[in-house]
Design a protein around this motif. Sequence first.
Motif, mmCIF file in Angstrom:
data_model
loop_
_atom_site.group_PDB
_atom_site.id
_atom_site.type_symbol
_atom_site.label_atom_id
_atom_site.label_comp_id
_atom_site.label_asym_id
_atom_site.label_seq_id
_atom_site.Cartn_x
_atom_site.Cartn_y
_atom_site.Cartn_z
ATOM 1 N N TRP A 51 -21.505 0.985 47.011
ATOM 2 C CA TRP A 51 -22.155 1.819 46.006
ATOM 3 C C TRP A 51 -21.565 3.217 45.956
ATOM 4 O O TRP A 51 -21.651 3.886 44.920
ATOM 5 N N LEU A 52 -20.962 3.655 47.045
ATOM 6 C CA LEU A 52 -20.425 5.007 47.129
ATOM 7 C C LEU A 52 -18.995 5.123 46.601
ATOM 8 O O LEU A 52 -18.504 6.225 46.389
ATOM 9 N N MET A 53 -18.327 4.011 46.401
ATOM 10 C CA MET A 53 -16.919 4.020 46.027
ATOM 11 C C MET A 53 -16.729 4.049 44.511
ATOM 12 O O MET A 53 -17.490 3.438 43.780
ATOM 13 N N PRO A 54 -15.673 4.736 44.077
ATOM 14 C CA PRO A 54 -15.375 4.721 42.641
ATOM 15 C C PRO A 54 -14.834 3.347 42.220
ATOM 16 O O PRO A 54 -14.351 2.564 43.055
ATOM 17 N N ALA A 55 -14.904 3.069 40.935
ATOM 18 C CA ALA A 55 -14.510 1.762 40.399
ATOM 19 C C ALA A 55 -13.077 1.394 40.765
ATOM 20 O O ALA A 55 -12.803 0.247 41.117
ATOM 21 N N PHE A 56 -12.138 2.350 40.709
ATOM 22 C CA PHE A 56 -10.741 2.008 40.990
ATOM 23 C C PHE A 56 -10.554 1.513 42.418
ATOM 24 O O PHE A 56 -9.754 0.623 42.679
ATOM 25 N N MET A 57 -11.325 2.061 43.372
ATOM 26 C CA MET A 57 -11.224 1.597 44.761
ATOM 27 C C MET A 57 -11.796 0.188 44.915
ATOM 28 O O MET A 57 -11.236 -0.641 45.631
ATOM 29 N N LEU A 58 -12.897 -0.073 44.233
ATOM 30 C CA LEU A 58 -13.506 -1.395 44.297
ATOM 31 C C LEU A 58 -12.563 -2.446 43.703
ATOM 32 O O LEU A 58 -12.406 -3.534 44.259
ATOM 33 N N LYS A 59 -11.928 -2.103 42.595
ATOM 34 C CA LYS A 59 -10.976 -3.036 41.972
ATOM 35 C C LYS A 59 -9.799 -3.285 42.885
ATOM 36 O O LYS A 59 -9.306 -4.414 42.989
ATOM 37 N N LYS A 60 -9.351 -2.255 43.588
ATOM 38 C CA LYS A 60 -8.233 -2.410 44.520
ATOM 39 C C LYS A 60 -8.602 -3.359 45.664
ATOM 40 O O LYS A 60 -7.787 -4.168 46.100
ATOM 41 N N ILE A 61 -9.842 -3.281 46.131
ATOM 42 C CA ILE A 61 -10.309 -4.179 47.194
ATOM 43 C C ILE A 61 -10.256 -5.622 46.724
ATOM 44 O O ILE A 61 -9.773 -6.514 47.421
ATOM 45 N N VAL A 62 -10.749 -5.874 45.510
ATOM 46 C CA VAL A 62 -10.759 -7.235 44.968
ATOM 47 C C VAL A 62 -9.334 -7.720 44.723
ATOM 48 O O VAL A 62 -8.970 -8.839 45.097
ATOM 49 N N LEU A 63 -8.517 -6.887 44.105
ATOM 50 C CA LEU A 63 -7.144 -7.294 43.785
ATOM 51 C C LEU A 63 -6.322 -7.564 45.042
ATOM 52 O O LEU A 63 -5.394 -8.364 45.009
ATOM 53 N N GLY A 64 -6.682 -6.942 46.145
ATOM 54 C CA GLY A 64 -5.967 -7.156 47.396
ATOM 55 C C GLY A 64 -6.097 -8.570 47.925
ATOM 56 O O GLY A 64 -5.294 -9.014 48.743
ATOM 57 N N ASN A 65 -7.102 -9.312 47.447
ATOM 58 C CA ASN A 65 -7.305 -10.693 47.890
ATOM 59 C C ASN A 65 -6.641 -11.712 46.989
ATOM 60 O O ASN A 65 -6.680 -12.899 47.275
ATOM 61 N N PHE A 66 -6.049 -11.271 45.890
ATOM 62 C CA PHE A 66 -5.381 -12.195 44.983
ATOM 63 C C PHE A 66 -4.013 -12.557 45.545
ATOM 64 O O PHE A 66 -3.402 -11.796 46.297
ATOM 65 N N ALA A 67 -3.533 -13.742 45.178
ATOM 66 C CA ALA A 67 -2.245 -14.234 45.677
ATOM 67 C C ALA A 67 -1.125 -13.278 45.300
ATOM 68 O O ALA A 67 -1.099 -12.737 44.194
ATOM 69 N N LYS A 68 -0.218 -13.108 46.222
ATOM 70 C CA LYS A 68 0.956 -12.275 45.984
ATOM 71 C C LYS A 68 2.180 -13.173 46.018
ATOM 72 O O LYS A 68 2.196 -14.175 46.701
ATOM 73 N N GLY A 69 3.195 -12.791 45.273
ATOM 74 C CA GLY A 69 4.405 -13.589 45.248
ATOM 75 C C GLY A 69 4.344 -14.651 44.178
ATOM 76 O O GLY A 69 3.411 -14.701 43.370
ATOM 77 N N PRO A 70 5.329 -15.527 44.169
ATOM 78 C CA PRO A 70 5.390 -16.538 43.109
ATOM 79 C C PRO A 70 4.297 -17.597 43.252
ATOM 80 O O PRO A 70 4.017 -18.069 44.347
ATOM 81 N N VAL A 71 3.665 -17.913 42.134
ATOM 82 C CA VAL A 71 2.671 -18.987 42.069
ATOM 83 C C VAL A 71 2.970 -19.804 40.821
ATOM 84 O O VAL A 71 3.672 -19.342 39.922
ATOM 85 N N ASP A 72 2.410 -21.012 40.756
ATOM 86 C CA ASP A 72 2.682 -21.841 39.581
ATOM 87 C C ASP A 72 2.025 -21.214 38.345
ATOM 88 O O ASP A 72 1.117 -20.399 38.460
ATOM 89 N N PRO A 73 2.496 -21.577 37.154
ATOM 90 C CA PRO A 73 2.012 -20.938 35.923
ATOM 91 C C PRO A 73 0.497 -21.030 35.700
ATOM 92 O O PRO A 73 -0.120 -20.071 35.239
ATOM 93 N N LYS A 74 -0.124 -22.155 36.044
ATOM 94 C CA LYS A 74 -1.575 -22.279 35.851
ATOM 95 C C LYS A 74 -2.329 -21.320 36.769
ATOM 96 O O LYS A 74 -3.330 -20.733 36.379
ATOM 97 N N MET A 75 -1.861 -21.170 38.004
ATOM 98 C CA MET A 75 -2.504 -20.234 38.924
ATOM 99 C C MET A 75 -2.297 -18.801 38.456
ATOM 100 O O MET A 75 -3.206 -17.975 38.547
#
Length: 158
Positions: free
Chosen positions: A8-32
Amino acid sequence: MWTANSFWLMPAFMLKKIVLGNFAKGPVDPKMADAIDFMVDRLESLNQSELASRLTLNCQNSYVEPHKIKEVAVTIIDVFDQSALSLEAKEEMYKLYPNARRAHLKTGGNFPYLCRSAEVNLYIQPACKAGAVAGGPGVSATEIQGWKSDGKATLKQA
């Protein structure tokens, strides 16, 4: 490490960065890649309060007690490739829900219901039909009429 109470104390950009940090990095298939792009677009539509609420619910140390839902059909959808859920968390979930059906998908990442929707539907459709036929907590008979031959559903509101 962040705690559920600090979001609740964090700004939106920090929260989005936390979520995006869990997304796959590197090459993935087109559907993913399409599924990740879709979720990034959805993430951008959330304001700070909505995002903080969702992260708080996701990160709280709580669960549904298995004995309270033993009559409910549970299907756990799991992928064999990389996802944000740790192996320890998956094993704990299997212990907590020993009678759950397991839907194992070779790939799917964090969003198998988006990038492998046909395969996910193969696991969900029989459970919905069985619930409707048995009169249980599944999809009603009128909703089942919406099932198409390709396994995708257009469910009607009952």
